[in-house]
Design an enzyme around this catalytic site. Sequence first.
Site, mmCIF file in Angstrom:
data_model
loop_
_atom_site.group_PDB
_atom_site.id
_atom_site.type_symbol
_atom_site.label_atom_id
_atom_site.label_comp_id
_atom_site.label_asym_id
_atom_site.label_seq_id
_atom_site.Cartn_x
_atom_site.Cartn_y
_atom_site.Cartn_z
ATOM 1 N N HIS A 279 17.245 54.125 36.168
ATOM 2 C CA HIS A 279 15.955 54.661 36.619
ATOM 3 C C HIS A 279 15.875 54.532 38.138
ATOM 4 O O HIS A 279 16.208 53.472 38.689
ATOM 5 C CB HIS A 279 14.800 53.912 35.953
ATOM 6 C CG HIS A 279 13.469 54.469 36.341
ATOM 7 N ND1 HIS A 279 12.963 55.637 35.791
ATOM 8 C CD2 HIS A 279 12.569 54.068 37.263
ATOM 9 C CE1 HIS A 279 11.800 55.911 36.352
ATOM 10 N NE2 HIS A 279 11.539 54.980 37.255
ATOM 11 N N GLU B 108 22.177 53.706 42.764
ATOM 12 C CA GLU B 108 22.513 54.164 41.409
ATOM 13 C C GLU B 108 24.016 54.226 41.144
ATOM 14 O O GLU B 108 24.491 53.731 40.121
ATOM 15 C CB GLU B 108 21.907 55.548 41.159
ATOM 16 C CG GLU B 108 20.400 55.552 41.206
ATOM 17 C CD GLU B 108 19.809 56.883 40.787
ATOM 18 O OE1 GLU B 108 20.298 57.506 39.849
ATOM 19 O OE2 GLU B 108 18.825 57.311 41.430
#
Length: 208
Positions: free
Chosen positions: A110, A181
Amino acid sequence: MLRIVVCVSGGGTNLQAILDAIEQGKITNTEVTAVISNNANARALERARLKGIPAILMSPKEYPDREAYHEALTAKVCDLAPDLVVLAGFLVRIPPQLVEKFSNRIINIHPSLIPSFCGVGYYGLKVHEKVLERGVKVTGATVHFVNEGMDEGPIISQRAVEVEENDTPEILQRRVMEEAEWVLLPKAIDDIANGRIRVVDNKVLRCG
Ligand code: GAR
């Protein structure tokens, strides 16, 4: 060998980070056995095909209602029988029956520091738009196990990323991907593949 199925919806840069990390030996004991997308136009499907990985399209449009889609998606994943399901930009609600069957065996990336900027309506570029609207100075990304809640499962790892003065949502999104990420997700998979983490009382503990 950890057999993973990666679920995607769009560009697939996180999928690419996983595939590259496997090739470079940064993720070990792991094989991507299939990629599933809800979106026929997802570039991620192309990235999978280029590596000879089965790229499966499962569009909700092909099913009469959400329940039928949930059943079909769950059946498909069960059929593939992965050890781990990786949600790498999969912008579809995960069927509750799949969460139940794969308890602590589904992870999600996320693009914020959970519990900030997460939950219903917070996905993809929208997260970065809200971050800029609110004027926070630090954002980041989170990898977590998926439970029945929305972005509420046990947190595996997080990394902070600075927000800069002239950021647009797109510029910020790219920085969060590059700095957080694409590092966190491959590392989490490697940790799981090599037995370095476990879930105790809804929290992730490191073991080794
Ligand atoms: C990523 O930023 C990922 O964190 C986000 O979607 C993007 C997908 O990019 N996921 C969510 O917002 C989940 N709530 P990618 O297709 O290039 O990997």
